[in-house]
Design a protein around this motif. Structure first.
Motif, PDB file in Angstrom:
ATOM      1  N   ALA A 233       1.647   6.370   3.945  1.00  0.00           N
ATOM      2  CA  ALA A 233       1.505   6.055   2.526  1.00  0.00           C
ATOM      3  C   ALA A 233       2.373   6.998   1.706  1.00  0.00           C
ATOM      4  CB  ALA A 233       0.041   6.208   2.108  1.00  0.00           C
ATOM      5  N   ASP A 234       2.648   6.607   0.467  1.00  0.00           N
ATOM      6  CA  ASP A 234       3.373   7.495  -0.428  1.00  0.00           C
ATOM      7  C   ASP A 234       2.576   8.778  -0.630  1.00  0.00           C
ATOM      8  OD1 ASP A 234       5.279   5.602  -0.664  1.00  0.00           O
ATOM      9  OD2 ASP A 234       4.838   5.030  -2.714  1.00  0.00           O
ATOM     10  N   ALA A 235       3.266   9.907  -0.624  1.00  0.00           N
ATOM     11  CA  ALA A 235       2.586  11.194  -0.762  1.00  0.00           C
ATOM     12  C   ALA A 235       2.075  11.414  -2.185  1.00  0.00           C
ATOM     13  CB  ALA A 235       3.528  12.322  -0.363  1.00  0.00           C
ATOM     14  N   VAL A 236       2.714  10.764  -3.149  1.00  0.00           N
ATOM     15  CA  VAL A 236       2.315  10.936  -4.546  1.00  0.00           C
ATOM     16  C   VAL A 236       1.698   9.644  -5.070  1.00  0.00           C
ATOM     17  CG1 VAL A 236       3.909  12.782  -5.130  1.00  0.00           C
ATOM     18  CG2 VAL A 236       4.701  10.427  -5.189  1.00  0.00           C
TER      19      VAL A 236
ATOM     20  N   LYS B 261      -2.087   2.739   8.100  1.00  0.00           N
ATOM     21  CA  LYS B 261      -3.389   3.142   8.639  1.00  0.00           C
ATOM     22  C   LYS B 261      -4.547   2.772   7.720  1.00  0.00           C
ATOM     23  CE  LYS B 261      -1.635   6.987  11.428  1.00  0.00           C
ATOM     24  NZ  LYS B 261      -1.663   8.457  11.635  1.00  0.00           N
ATOM     25  N   GLU B 262      -4.364   2.979   6.421  1.00  0.00           N
ATOM     26  CA  GLU B 262      -5.441   2.687   5.477  1.00  0.00           C
ATOM     27  C   GLU B 262      -4.864   2.481   4.086  1.00  0.00           C
ATOM     28  OE1 GLU B 262      -8.035   6.093   5.487  1.00  0.00           O
ATOM     29  OE2 GLU B 262      -6.684   7.281   4.240  1.00  0.00           O
ATOM     30  N   ARG B 263      -5.704   1.928   3.200  1.00  0.00           N
ATOM     31  CA  ARG B 263      -5.343   1.739   1.801  1.00  0.00           C
ATOM     32  C   ARG B 263      -6.229   2.693   0.989  1.00  0.00           C
ATOM     33  NH1 ARG B 263      -6.747  -4.488   1.474  1.00  0.00           N
ATOM     34  NH2 ARG B 263      -8.120  -3.891   3.191  1.00  0.00           N
TER      35      ARG B 263
ATOM     36  N   GLU C 106     -12.646  -5.689  -6.108  1.00  0.00           N
ATOM     37  CA  GLU C 106     -12.631  -6.908  -5.310  1.00  0.00           C
ATOM     38  C   GLU C 106     -11.505  -6.714  -4.293  1.00  0.00           C
ATOM     39  OE1 GLU C 106     -12.209 -10.194  -8.005  1.00  0.00           O
ATOM     40  OE2 GLU C 106     -14.196  -9.893  -8.875  1.00  0.00           O
ATOM     41  N   VAL C 107     -11.878  -6.253  -3.105  1.00  0.00           N
ATOM     42  CA  VAL C 107     -10.888  -5.803  -2.120  1.00  0.00           C
ATOM     43  C   VAL C 107     -10.322  -6.979  -1.325  1.00  0.00           C
ATOM     44  CG1 VAL C 107     -10.523  -4.358  -0.078  1.00  0.00           C
ATOM     45  CG2 VAL C 107     -11.982  -3.544  -1.942  1.00  0.00           C
ATOM     46  N   ALA C 108      -8.993  -7.041  -1.259  1.00  0.00           N
ATOM     47  CA  ALA C 108      -8.326  -8.061  -0.442  1.00  0.00           C
ATOM     48  C   ALA C 108      -8.707  -7.836   1.022  1.00  0.00           C
ATOM     49  CB  ALA C 108      -6.813  -7.954  -0.623  1.00  0.00           C
ATOM     50  N   LYS C 109      -9.160  -8.893   1.683  1.00  0.00           N
ATOM     51  CA  LYS C 109      -9.671  -8.769   3.045  1.00  0.00           C
ATOM     52  C   LYS C 109      -8.548  -8.546   4.056  1.00  0.00           C
ATOM     53  CE  LYS C 109     -13.839 -11.483   2.221  1.00  0.00           C
ATOM     54  NZ  LYS C 109     -14.631 -12.674   2.567  1.00  0.00           N
ATOM     55  N   ASN C 110      -8.765  -7.574   4.933  1.00  0.00           N
ATOM     56  CA  ASN C 110      -7.856  -7.312   6.036  1.00  0.00           C
ATOM     57  C   ASN C 110      -8.600  -6.435   7.037  1.00  0.00           C
ATOM     58  OD1 ASN C 110      -5.843  -6.328   7.806  1.00  0.00           O
ATOM     59  ND2 ASN C 110      -4.275  -6.727   6.266  1.00  0.00           N
ATOM     60  N   LYS C 111      -9.081  -7.036   8.117  1.00  0.00           N
ATOM     61  CA  LYS C 111      -9.923  -6.325   9.087  1.00  0.00           C
ATOM     62  C   LYS C 111      -9.202  -5.170   9.762  1.00  0.00           C
ATOM     63  CE  LYS C 111     -13.021 -10.157  10.187  1.00  0.00           C
ATOM     64  NZ  LYS C 111     -13.557 -11.037  11.257  1.00  0.00           N
ATOM     65  N   GLU C 112      -7.877  -5.242   9.806  1.00  0.00           N
ATOM     66  CA  GLU C 112      -7.117  -4.208  10.498  1.00  0.00           C
ATOM     67  C   GLU C 112      -6.605  -3.124   9.555  1.00  0.00           C
ATOM     68  OE1 GLU C 112      -7.167  -4.547  13.735  1.00  0.00           O
ATOM     69  OE2 GLU C 112      -8.154  -6.503  13.457  1.00  0.00           O
ATOM     70  N   TRP C 113      -6.963  -3.228   8.276  1.00  0.00           N
ATOM     71  CA  TRP C 113      -6.363  -2.344   7.270  1.00  0.00           C
ATOM     72  C   TRP C 113      -7.445  -1.856   6.306  1.00  0.00           C
ATOM     73  CZ3 TRP C 113      -2.138  -4.126   3.265  1.00  0.00           C
ATOM     74  CH2 TRP C 113      -1.295  -3.040   2.951  1.00  0.00           C
ATOM     75  N   PRO C 114      -8.221  -0.846   6.691  1.00  0.00           N
ATOM     76  CA  PRO C 114      -9.348  -0.401   5.862  1.00  0.00           C
ATOM     77  C   PRO C 114      -8.926   0.044   4.456  1.00  0.00           C
ATOM     78  CG  PRO C 114      -9.427   0.596   8.037  1.00  0.00           C
ATOM     79  CD  PRO C 114      -8.103  -0.063   7.920  1.00  0.00           C
TER      80      PRO C 114
END
Length: 273
Positions: free
Chosen positions: A57-60, A99-101, A112-120
């Motif tokens: 992910a972006d560090a900032v 790895k994650e959001r 309202e989280v966009a569903k993605n079982k592989e992307w917590p």
């Protein structure tokens, strides 16, 4: 009771990861070339138009701050929609890692989280966090309050502390993390009470006046003083539009015959009747 204080409105400030600042009530479209991200803004909704996924992910982080008397919505790069209440902020990267959001919230936000079982999807709220795959929930984590409330409307979430899972919520449940003690409790609730704000409604159910006026003070950007401290414990029930003037809202409580209000500028004084 004077009515010179109007209701809140859609307004917020965007601080980009590269240090630029924009008022969102005037910004339409802007592109951050350094971060390769485009922000479009229309009708009180900021959309992050970037779907490039990196290994990390972006560090900032970018940051949206909603002042008292404001409310705002965002659509993040993954399609997740976030509603921000008065006196709240959301920090988010221009793009999420594989790895994650991860986002960070202070104040109150409905997701309202966009569903993605592989992307917590992970929400950091001070000492605690919420981990989800795709769901609808509300997080209330104001710095001037004693704890963090997480209310689950749909799906499933895990409550985290120090990156470790403490418990899982089911729809209709609310967790409360006590900042002072460091423990978490869970109870069943009417989720509508805790999410009505995103639909423009105040909804109070068996709530003491002291808690109600904290919400009203943020929305109308006023400061509250109590002449008689005991009135803070009076319990009320009711539902009313948030976009009414403050006078219309306060009159509903005065009709109970137990309290009286005086409004001078942005100072609201509460008296026992």
């Amino acid at each position: 009771l004077a009515e010179e204080v109007s209701a809140g409105r859609a307004r917020a400030v965007l601080y980009s990861a590269t240090g630029e600042r924009w008022n969102l009530d005037t910004l339409s479209v802007v592109r951050d070339e350094e971060e390769n991200v485009r922000f479009s803004n229309e009708d009180g909704v900021l959309t992050v138009e970037e779907d490039t996924v990196r290994e990390e992910a972006d560090a900032v982080f970018n940051k949206v701050e909603v002042p008292y008397g404001g409310i705002y919505s965002l659509v993040l790069a993954d399609g997740t929609k976030v509603y921000l209440n008065s006196g709240s902020s959301l920090e988010f990267p221009s793009r999420f890692g594989k790895k994650e959001r991860l986002v960070k919230v202070s104040g109150e936000a409905y997701f309202e989280v966009a569903k993605n079982k592989e992307w917590p999807f992970v929400v950091s709220a001070g000492e605690t966090g919420v981990k989800v795959l795709g769901t609808k929930f509300n997080v209330k984590s104001y710095v001037d309050e004693a704890g963090v409330y997480t209310t689950l409307v749909e799906g499933s979430v895990a409550i985290l502390r120090g990156g470790k899972e403490l418990l899982r919520l089911r729809p209709g449940e609310q967790s409360y993390y006590n900042k002072g003690v460091g423990n978490v409790t869970v109870k069943e609730v009417d989720t509508g009470v805790f999410t009505a704000w995103k639909d423009g409604m105040f909804y109070f159910k068996d709530m003491p006046l002291g808690e109600i006026l904290k919400t009203i003070a943020r929305w109308y950007d006023v400061e509250v003083f109590y002449v008689n401290a005991g009135v803070q414990g009076i319990v009320y029930n009711g539902k009313m539009p948030m976009y009414s003037g403050i006078g219309d809202v306060l009159r509903k409580f005065e009709l109970s015959g137990e309290v009286r209000f005086e409004l001078n500028g942005r100072t609201l004084t509460v008296y026992e009747k």
